[in-house]
Design an enzyme around this catalytic site. Structure first.
Site, short mmCIF file in Angstrom:
data_model
loop_
_atom_site.label_atom_id
_atom_site.label_comp_id
_atom_site.label_asym_id
_atom_site.label_seq_id
_atom_site.Cartn_x
_atom_site.Cartn_y
_atom_site.Cartn_z
N LYS A 238 0.85 -1.19 0.00
CA LYS A 238 0.00 0.00 0.00
C LYS A 238 0.88 1.23 0.00
O LYS A 238 1.88 1.30 0.71
CB LYS A 238 -0.87 -0.03 1.28
CG LYS A 238 -1.75 1.20 1.47
CD LYS A 238 -3.21 0.87 1.23
CE LYS A 238 -4.08 2.11 1.19
NZ LYS A 238 -3.88 2.90 -0.05
N LYS B 240 6.05 2.34 7.98
CA LYS B 240 4.94 3.18 8.46
C LYS B 240 3.73 2.32 8.83
O LYS B 240 3.14 2.46 9.89
CB LYS B 240 4.56 4.16 7.32
CG LYS B 240 3.62 5.24 7.70
CD LYS B 240 3.30 6.11 6.48
CE LYS B 240 4.55 6.72 5.87
NZ LYS B 240 4.24 7.62 4.74
N LYS C 8 4.83 2.01 -3.42
CA LYS C 8 4.81 3.42 -3.83
C LYS C 8 4.98 3.51 -5.34
O LYS C 8 5.61 2.63 -5.94
CB LYS C 8 5.96 4.18 -3.16
CG LYS C 8 5.73 5.67 -3.09
CD LYS C 8 4.85 6.04 -1.91
CE LYS C 8 4.73 7.52 -1.74
NZ LYS C 8 4.32 7.87 -0.38
N ASP D 235 -0.29 11.11 -3.28
CA ASP D 235 0.97 11.61 -2.72
C ASP D 235 1.19 12.98 -3.39
O ASP D 235 0.22 13.62 -3.81
CB ASP D 235 2.11 10.60 -2.99
CG ASP D 235 3.36 10.91 -2.20
OD1 ASP D 235 3.39 10.66 -0.99
OD2 ASP D 235 4.34 11.43 -2.79
N THR E 99 -3.70 12.87 6.93
CA THR E 99 -2.25 12.95 7.12
C THR E 99 -1.92 14.06 8.11
O THR E 99 -1.16 13.88 9.07
CB THR E 99 -1.55 13.20 5.76
OG1 THR E 99 -1.95 12.16 4.86
CG2 THR E 99 -0.05 13.22 5.90
N ASN F 200 -1.63 19.26 0.65
CA ASN F 200 -2.54 18.46 1.48
C ASN F 200 -2.04 18.35 2.92
O ASN F 200 -2.77 18.65 3.86
CB ASN F 200 -2.68 17.06 0.85
CG ASN F 200 -3.54 16.16 1.71
OD1 ASN F 200 -3.05 15.49 2.61
ND2 ASN F 200 -4.84 16.16 1.47
N SER G 158 -6.58 5.65 4.94
CA SER G 158 -6.68 4.88 3.68
C SER G 158 -7.09 3.44 3.98
O SER G 158 -7.90 2.84 3.27
CB SER G 158 -5.34 4.87 2.94
OG SER G 158 -5.23 6.01 2.12
N1 LIG Z 1 -1.02 13.20 0.82
C1 LIG Z 1 -0.85 12.28 1.76
O1 LIG Z 1 -1.80 11.64 2.22
C2 LIG Z 1 0.50 12.03 2.33
C3 LIG Z 1 1.58 12.79 2.01
N2 LIG Z 1 2.78 12.55 2.60
C4 LIG Z 1 3.96 13.33 2.28
O2 LIG Z 1 3.73 14.71 2.54
C5 LIG Z 1 4.56 15.49 1.67
C6 LIG Z 1 3.68 16.48 0.95
O3 LIG Z 1 2.70 15.76 0.23
P1 LIG Z 1 1.25 16.37 -0.08
O4 LIG Z 1 0.95 17.45 0.88
O5 LIG Z 1 0.34 15.23 -0.25
O6 LIG Z 1 1.51 16.97 -1.51
P2 LIG Z 1 0.76 18.16 -2.24
O7 LIG Z 1 1.02 17.97 -3.67
O8 LIG Z 1 -0.64 18.27 -1.77
O9 LIG Z 1 1.54 19.44 -1.69
C7 LIG Z 1 2.91 19.59 -1.84
C8 LIG Z 1 3.25 21.00 -1.38
O10 LIG Z 1 4.67 21.12 -1.30
C9 LIG Z 1 5.05 22.31 -1.96
N3 LIG Z 1 6.42 22.19 -2.41
C10 LIG Z 1 6.91 21.50 -3.47
N4 LIG Z 1 8.23 21.68 -3.54
C11 LIG Z 1 8.56 22.49 -2.51
C12 LIG Z 1 9.78 23.04 -2.05
N5 LIG Z 1 10.93 22.78 -2.68
N6 LIG Z 1 9.75 23.85 -0.96
C13 LIG Z 1 8.60 24.11 -0.31
N7 LIG Z 1 7.42 23.62 -0.70
C14 LIG Z 1 7.41 22.81 -1.79
C15 LIG Z 1 4.05 22.48 -3.07
O11 LIG Z 1 4.02 23.80 -3.53
C16 LIG Z 1 2.77 22.08 -2.35
O12 LIG Z 1 2.30 23.18 -1.61
C17 LIG Z 1 5.26 14.48 0.77
O13 LIG Z 1 6.52 14.16 1.30
C18 LIG Z 1 4.37 13.27 0.82
O14 LIG Z 1 5.04 12.08 0.51
C19 LIG Z 1 2.92 11.60 3.56
C20 LIG Z 1 1.87 10.83 3.93
C21 LIG Z 1 0.59 10.91 3.29
O1 LIG Z 2 -2.76 6.54 1.94
C1 LIG Z 2 -1.94 5.73 1.57
O2 LIG Z 2 -2.20 4.59 1.27
C2 LIG Z 2 -0.47 6.08 1.48
C3 LIG Z 2 -0.14 7.53 1.58
C4 LIG Z 2 1.30 7.72 1.31
O3 LIG Z 2 1.72 7.64 0.17
C5 LIG Z 2 2.23 7.91 2.39
O4 LIG Z 2 1.88 7.68 3.54
O5 LIG Z 2 3.39 8.29 2.13
#
Ligand SMILES: NC(=O)C1=CN([C@@H]2O[C@H](COP(=O)(O)OP(=O)(O)OC[C@H]3O[C@@H](n4cnc5c(N)ncnc54)[C@H](O)[C@@H]3O)[C@@H](O)[C@H]2O)C=CC1
Ligand SMILES: O=C(O)CCC(=O)C(=O)O
Length: 420
Positions: A76, A100, A112, A152, A196, A227, A354
């Site tokens: 997952k 995790k 992933k 992601d 998250t 997000n 999830s």
């Molecule tokens: N969406 C999810 O459910 C989960 C996300 N994550 C992790 O959280 C992190 C962010 O993911 P999301 O919020 O989902 O992505 P997202 O696509 O919703 O947001 C990413 C954000 O990071 C910003 N960003 C990109 N490059 C940047 C930089 N160099 N400096 C500062 N900001 C920057 C973007 O402008 C955007 O605001 C990632 O590492 C992801 O793997 C972890 C667990 C679950």
């Molecule tokens: O919701 C999920 O299954 C995984 C989310 C994710 O990619 C992460 O935790 O880094």
């Protein structure tokens, strides 16, 4: 005279994940074959697929799906759309997913996916065709009992919806359980979008409690306003924290008195945080070094390294992002008494809800948001307490303790299956 040779820090996420495994293994008594298995993904699929762009030209995209370990259950983990995606990054992200899921006790291994592309430069139609094209390319190895993707970086509920639809059409029946993070109307779970960030905030609350501090008035800097980061900002502000700095891929803003979050959100929706005002603009990398109580990296990997770790002033670093801190930086932060809540714990709320979404899909019966959030709170709080207790027992950092819990669990599953 001694000559010290400075070697560059290895920022390859796959190598970093392997080092983290080796470090935790050195404190455990696991069969060495189990450790060796954990250091490599079980299966990696590399695909290319053609997509017709709006200008009529065909572009060939490249993507990957890595399935790390399925001893505990199906794999997952999310799918990332980003220009800097690499195979080694996706492999590392799949490994971090296994650990995790282990920390929060989910019946999953880690997976992933990633596609090298920039959704910020694509039309909605192009994005849909890339999403469907990638799902078609990986359809043979995913499925509700095999490997279940999710969102992601730069992927959204809408993209999950398109992918679920493509998979269902290929199979000839509706298959909501193939992917999570979907829009509610087609089987998404209430609370998944916020999960998250909400899970991360639960861990911050536990850390503050241990330090005898209240969230009220605590200052926070957040890197990344998507997000994870944006919703964390909102939830922390609701607890009384003062959000003093945020950034996105274009820049960073800072106001020591606290940012007006409603205005920041409005500007983000319009696409330009810098319109907040020139006096608030700071160098994006300086955000990490601000004198705040809580730092939330919520963007990409390797932002806290040996080059800046000593300058981190926050007392709590809550890793909403995956892989923001290198092993060298971990050592410096631990030495300086900074509490790093590691990614595999801090951001586990996403995969936890999830899992709830997948369970609801399989039984076709849906829960209220209150029920989801309560179950999430219990899972995150119990996981935090278990990790903190083990870290105290071994006088080690939370990341190592979290790995120890997970590695032990996966190793036991591999033994029970007769793999080692
Ligand atoms: N969406 C999810 O459910 C989960 C996300 N994550 C992790 O959280 C992190 C962010 O993911 P999301 O919020 O989902 O992505 P997202 O696509 O919703 O947001 C990413 C954000 O990071 C910003 N960003 C990109 N490059 C940047 C930089 N160099 N400096 C500062 N900001 C920057 C973007 O402008 C955007 O605001 C990632 O590492 C992801 O793997 C972890 C667990 C679950
Ligand atoms: O919701 C999920 O299954 C995984 C989310 C994710 O990619 C992460 O935790 O880094």
């Amino acid at each position: 005279m001694t000559v010290t040779t400075l070697t560059a820090e290895n920022l390859n996420p796959f190598k970093i994940a392997q080092r983290q495994i080796e470090h935790a293994a050195s404190l455990l008594n696991l069969p060495k074959e189990a450790v060796e298995i954990l250091k490599h993904p079980k299966r990696v699929l590399s695909v290319t697929f053609p997509v017709k762009m709006d200008n009529g030209q065909v572009r060939v995209f490249e993507g990957y799906r890595s399935q790390h370990n399925d001893a505990v259950g199906p794999t997952k983990g999310g799918i990332r759309f980003h220009p800097d995606v690499t195979l080694d990054e996706v492999k590392a992200l799949s490994m971090w997913m296994s650990f995790k899921c282990g920390v929060v006790g989910l019946p999953y291994g880690g997976g992933k996916g990633g596609v090298i592309c920039d959704p910020r430069e694509m039309s909605k139609g192009e994005l849909e065709r890339v999403s469907r094209g990638f799902m078609e390319a990986i359809a043979d190895i995913v499925g509700p009992e095999k490997d279940i993707p999710a969102p992601d970086v730069y992927t959204t509920p809408q993209i999950m919806g398109w992918m679920m639809d493509t998979f269902s059409r290929l199979k000839g029946f509706n298959s909501p359980g193939v992917i999570t993070g979907k829009p509610l109307i087609i089987g998404g779970s209430k609370g998944r979008n916020e999960a998250t960030a909400r899970g991360c905030v639960f861990t911050i609350q536990e850390a503050l409690k241990d330090m005898g501090k209240s969230p009220e008035g605590a200052t926070v800097a957040i890197q990344g306003f998507g997000n994870a980061g944006r919703i964390a900002a909102k939830l922390l502000a609701e607890l009384g924290c003062r959000i003093v700095a945020v950034s996105d891929s274009r820049g960073a803003i800072y106001d020591p008195q606290g940012l007006d979050l409603a205005r920041v959100e409005q500007l983000k929706d319009q696409g330009d945080l810098s319109a907040y005002g020139a006096s608030s603009a700071i160098q994006p990398e300086k955000l990490l070094e601000l004198d705040v109580d809580i730092l939330v990296p919520a963007a990409l990997e390797n932002v806290i390294t040996s080059a800046n770790a000593a300058q981190i002033k926050a007392r709590i670093v809550a890793e909403a992002a995956n892989g923001p801190t290198t092993p060298e930086a971990d050592e410096i932060l631990f030495g300086n008494g900074v509490k790093v809540i590691p990614d595999i714990l801090a951001n586990a709320g996403g995969v936890t809800v999830s899992y709830f979404e997948w369970v609801q899909n399989l039984m076709n019966y849906y829960w209220s948001e209150e029920e989801v959030n309560l179950k999430l709170k219990t899972a995150m709080t119990e996981a935090y307490r278990a990790v903190q207790d083990l870290a105290t027992q071994y006088k080690t950092d939370l990341r190592t303790a979290a790995y120890m819990i997970s590695m032990e669990r996966i190793s036991k599953a591999m033994e029970a299956r007769g793999w080692v």
